[in-house]
Design a protein around this motif. Sequence first.
Motif, PDB file in Angstrom:
ATOM      1  N   MET A  67       0.963  -1.138   0.140  1.00  0.00           N
ATOM      2  CA  MET A  67      -0.477   0.067   0.139  1.00  0.00           C
ATOM      3  C   MET A  67       1.196   1.279   0.364  1.00  0.00           C
ATOM      4  SD  MET A  67      -2.395  -0.976   2.975  1.00  0.00           S
ATOM      5  CE  MET A  67      -0.804  -2.106   3.296  1.00  0.00           C
ATOM      6  N   GLU A  68       0.226   2.281  -0.920  1.00  0.00           N
ATOM      7  CA  GLU A  68       0.497   3.626  -0.609  1.00  0.00           C
ATOM      8  C   GLU A  68      -0.003   4.712   0.375  1.00  0.00           C
ATOM      9  OE1 GLU A  68       3.371   5.170  -4.257  1.00  0.00           O
ATOM     10  OE2 GLU A  68       0.824   4.540  -5.157  1.00  0.00           O
ATOM     11  N   ALA A  69       0.832   5.311   1.771  1.00  0.00           N
ATOM     12  CA  ALA A  69       0.903   6.557   2.153  1.00  0.00           C
ATOM     13  C   ALA A  69      -0.140   6.415   2.684  1.00  0.00           C
ATOM     14  CB  ALA A  69       0.558   7.880   0.387  1.00  0.00           C
ATOM     15  N   MET A  80       2.204   7.582  11.872  1.00  0.00           N
ATOM     16  CA  MET A  80       2.869   8.338  10.614  1.00  0.00           C
ATOM     17  C   MET A  80       2.138   7.512   9.160  1.00  0.00           C
ATOM     18  SD  MET A  80       5.480   9.662  11.581  1.00  0.00           S
ATOM     19  CE  MET A  80       4.993   9.994  12.984  1.00  0.00           C
ATOM     20  N   ILE A  81       2.812   8.348   8.321  1.00  0.00           N
ATOM     21  CA  ILE A  81       2.238   7.559   6.799  1.00  0.00           C
ATOM     22  C   ILE A  81       3.710   7.713   5.757  1.00  0.00           C
ATOM     23  CG2 ILE A  81       1.267   8.798   4.226  1.00  0.00           C
ATOM     24  CD1 ILE A  81      -0.439  10.238   6.510  1.00  0.00           C
ATOM     25  N   PRO A  82       3.736   6.423   5.644  1.00  0.00           N
ATOM     26  CA  PRO A  82       5.177   5.916   4.957  1.00  0.00           C
ATOM     27  C   PRO A  82       5.327   6.643   3.205  1.00  0.00           C
ATOM     28  CG  PRO A  82       5.120   4.563   7.087  1.00  0.00           C
ATOM     29  CD  PRO A  82       3.874   5.332   6.397  1.00  0.00           C
ATOM     30  N   ASP A  83       5.501   5.904   2.480  1.00  0.00           N
ATOM     31  CA  ASP A  83       5.546   6.317   1.219  1.00  0.00           C
ATOM     32  C   ASP A  83       4.932   4.612   0.352  1.00  0.00           C
ATOM     33  OD1 ASP A  83       6.334   8.900   0.834  1.00  0.00           O
ATOM     34  OD2 ASP A  83       8.211   7.984   1.163  1.00  0.00           O
ATOM     35  N   ILE A  84       5.002   3.925   1.174  1.00  0.00           N
ATOM     36  CA  ILE A  84       5.261   2.107   1.422  1.00  0.00           C
ATOM     37  C   ILE A  84       5.144   1.150   2.493  1.00  0.00           C
ATOM     38  CG2 ILE A  84       5.533   0.339  -0.044  1.00  0.00           C
ATOM     39  CD1 ILE A  84       7.058   2.093  -2.583  1.00  0.00           C
ATOM     40  N   VAL A  85       3.998   0.884   2.457  1.00  0.00           N
ATOM     41  CA  VAL A  85       3.558   0.035   3.639  1.00  0.00           C
ATOM     42  C   VAL A  85       3.827  -1.797   2.938  1.00  0.00           C
ATOM     43  CG1 VAL A  85       2.387  -1.042   5.543  1.00  0.00           C
ATOM     44  CG2 VAL A  85       3.021   1.489   5.224  1.00  0.00           C
ATOM     45  N   GLU A 100       1.047  -5.612  11.922  1.00  0.00           N
ATOM     46  CA  GLU A 100       0.674  -6.241  10.489  1.00  0.00           C
ATOM     47  C   GLU A 100       2.228  -5.519   9.924  1.00  0.00           C
ATOM     48  OE1 GLU A 100      -3.176  -5.766   9.926  1.00  0.00           O
ATOM     49  OE2 GLU A 100      -3.033  -3.625  10.058  1.00  0.00           O
ATOM     50  N   VAL A 101       3.077  -5.531   9.850  1.00  0.00           N
ATOM     51  CA  VAL A 101       3.779  -4.789   8.937  1.00  0.00           C
ATOM     52  C   VAL A 101       5.555  -5.155   8.982  1.00  0.00           C
ATOM     53  CG1 VAL A 101       4.871  -3.224   8.378  1.00  0.00           C
ATOM     54  CG2 VAL A 101       2.685  -2.059   8.625  1.00  0.00           C
ATOM     55  N   VAL A 102       5.267  -5.130   7.347  1.00  0.00           N
ATOM     56  CA  VAL A 102       6.215  -5.867   7.804  1.00  0.00           C
ATOM     57  C   VAL A 102       7.929  -6.008   6.447  1.00  0.00           C
ATOM     58  CG1 VAL A 102       5.626  -8.763   7.614  1.00  0.00           C
ATOM     59  CG2 VAL A 102       5.987  -7.345   5.149  1.00  0.00           C
ATOM     60  N   LEU A 103       7.659  -4.728   6.000  1.00  0.00           N
ATOM     61  CA  LEU A 103       8.603  -3.579   5.453  1.00  0.00           C
ATOM     62  C   LEU A 103       7.866  -2.142   5.352  1.00  0.00           C
ATOM     63  CD1 LEU A 103      10.225  -4.336   2.377  1.00  0.00           C
ATOM     64  CD2 LEU A 103       8.596  -2.413   2.478  1.00  0.00           C
ATOM     65  N   VAL A 104       8.689  -0.727   5.269  1.00  0.00           N
ATOM     66  CA  VAL A 104       8.332   0.451   5.004  1.00  0.00           C
ATOM     67  C   VAL A 104       9.285   0.894   4.320  1.00  0.00           C
ATOM     68  CG1 VAL A 104       6.596   1.411   7.282  1.00  0.00           C
ATOM     69  CG2 VAL A 104       9.369   1.196   7.071  1.00  0.00           C
ATOM     70  N   ALA A 105       8.618   1.630   2.940  1.00  0.00           N
ATOM     71  CA  ALA A 105       9.878   2.469   2.459  1.00  0.00           C
ATOM     72  C   ALA A 105       9.842   3.635   2.407  1.00  0.00           C
ATOM     73  CB  ALA A 105       9.610   1.383   1.008  1.00  0.00           C
ATOM     74  N   GLU A 106      10.469   4.885   2.427  1.00  0.00           N
ATOM     75  CA  GLU A 106      10.776   6.032   2.229  1.00  0.00           C
ATOM     76  C   GLU A 106      11.448   6.487   1.049  1.00  0.00           C
ATOM     77  OE1 GLU A 106       8.531   8.236   3.523  1.00  0.00           O
ATOM     78  OE2 GLU A 106       8.138   6.786   5.485  1.00  0.00           O
ATOM     79  N   VAL A 107      10.771   7.408  -0.440  1.00  0.00           N
ATOM     80  CA  VAL A 107      11.968   8.086  -1.332  1.00  0.00           C
ATOM     81  C   VAL A 107      11.904   8.878  -0.328  1.00  0.00           C
ATOM     82  CG1 VAL A 107      11.284   9.015  -3.197  1.00  0.00           C
ATOM     83  CG2 VAL A 107      10.148   6.626  -2.655  1.00  0.00           C
ATOM     84  N   ILE A 108      13.265   9.376  -0.028  1.00  0.00           N
ATOM     85  CA  ILE A 108      13.667  10.527   0.724  1.00  0.00           C
ATOM     86  C   ILE A 108      13.451  11.768  -0.281  1.00  0.00           C
ATOM     87  CG2 ILE A 108      16.092  11.446   1.188  1.00  0.00           C
ATOM     88  CD1 ILE A 108      17.172   9.455   2.047  1.00  0.00           C
ATOM     89  N   SER A 109      13.012  13.325   0.461  1.00  0.00           N
ATOM     90  CA  SER A 109      13.389  13.782  -0.443  1.00  0.00           C
ATOM     91  C   SER A 109      13.903  15.242  -0.286  1.00  0.00           C
ATOM     92  CB  SER A 109      11.654  14.681  -0.159  1.00  0.00           C
ATOM     93  OG  SER A 109      10.410  13.372  -0.693  1.00  0.00           O
ATOM     94  N   PRO A 110      14.551  15.872  -0.438  1.00  0.00           N
ATOM     95  CA  PRO A 110      15.285  17.110   0.372  1.00  0.00           C
ATOM     96  C   PRO A 110      15.177  17.998   1.374  1.00  0.00           C
ATOM     97  CG  PRO A 110      15.632  17.247  -2.353  1.00  0.00           C
ATOM     98  CD  PRO A 110      14.867  16.189  -2.222  1.00  0.00           C
ATOM     99  N   SER A 111      13.243  18.091   1.362  1.00  0.00           N
ATOM    100  CA  SER A 111      13.026  19.001   1.913  1.00  0.00           C
ATOM    101  C   SER A 111      13.147  17.332   3.539  1.00  0.00           C
ATOM    102  CB  SER A 111      11.790  19.060   1.115  1.00  0.00           C
ATOM    103  OG  SER A 111      10.719  18.778   2.044  1.00  0.00           O
ATOM    104  N   ASN A 112      13.098  16.893   3.647  1.00  0.00           N
ATOM    105  CA  ASN A 112      12.725  16.415   4.399  1.00  0.00           C
ATOM    106  C   ASN A 112      13.505  14.708   4.962  1.00  0.00           C
ATOM    107  OD1 ASN A 112      11.195  14.249   2.905  1.00  0.00           O
ATOM    108  ND2 ASN A 112       9.658  14.278   4.279  1.00  0.00           N
ATOM    109  N   ALA A 113      14.976  15.248   4.673  1.00  0.00           N
ATOM    110  CA  ALA A 113      15.963  13.802   4.492  1.00  0.00           C
ATOM    111  C   ALA A 113      15.870  13.195   5.928  1.00  0.00           C
ATOM    112  CB  ALA A 113      16.541  14.568   3.852  1.00  0.00           C
ATOM    113  N   GLY A 114      16.297  14.283   6.862  1.00  0.00           N
ATOM    114  CA  GLY A 114      16.368  14.024   8.346  1.00  0.00           C
ATOM    115  C   GLY A 114      15.194  12.820   8.718  1.00  0.00           C
TER     116      GLY A 114
END
Length: 191
Positions: A67-69, A80-85, A100-114
């Motif tokens: 799922m996305e977002a 939280m609202i990860p890019d991918i769950v 329920e979650v086995v993996l989360v993925a975040e696409v790093i944006s320059p505005s919120n990399a930290g």
Amino acid sequence: MDFASIDHGRPWSEDDYLALEPGGHRIELFDGSLLVSPAPTKWHQRLSLVLAAALDDAAADVGLLVMEAVNLRLRTGRLMIPDIVVADTDTDGGIVDAAEVVLVAEVISPSNAGTDRVLKMQLYADAGIACYVLVEQEPPGAATIRPHRLDGTHYVEDAAAGPGATLTMTEPFTFTFDPDALMRRVSRRRS
């Protein structure tokens, strides 16, 4: 709506949070406070979509949903609202629980990399999510994939795949990352 000027007068609850209308912002709940960031760019969303689609078949083969977002409850008061769950869940309801979650993925944006590299990494580890994948958009027009596995209370980067390389992960399911193939799909245009 200008969220910085809301006079809420008390910590935000999950009910308060779920009643918000985001109006072009990505809003997350962290221990009674709101984390507000601009909506992701078109490029960011396209990369997230292509990665989610690439993960979908491998996840489906082991009975998991991609799922996305979506709202991810790490614990009460932390949404939280990860890019991918990727989760062992059904499609009912508006919230996915961390258990329920086995993996989360975040696409790093320059505005919120930290936020993605530090805060969310620690929050996802604290919630016990087995795998955290960071996707860096560097150099421009390219991507580097960095899967991390949970080791006790923190994540350890297993490996990385950038331009010209591929990487196969075997946990929580088998999947091969090919950043070049992903980027070709991200930048694909109609002829």
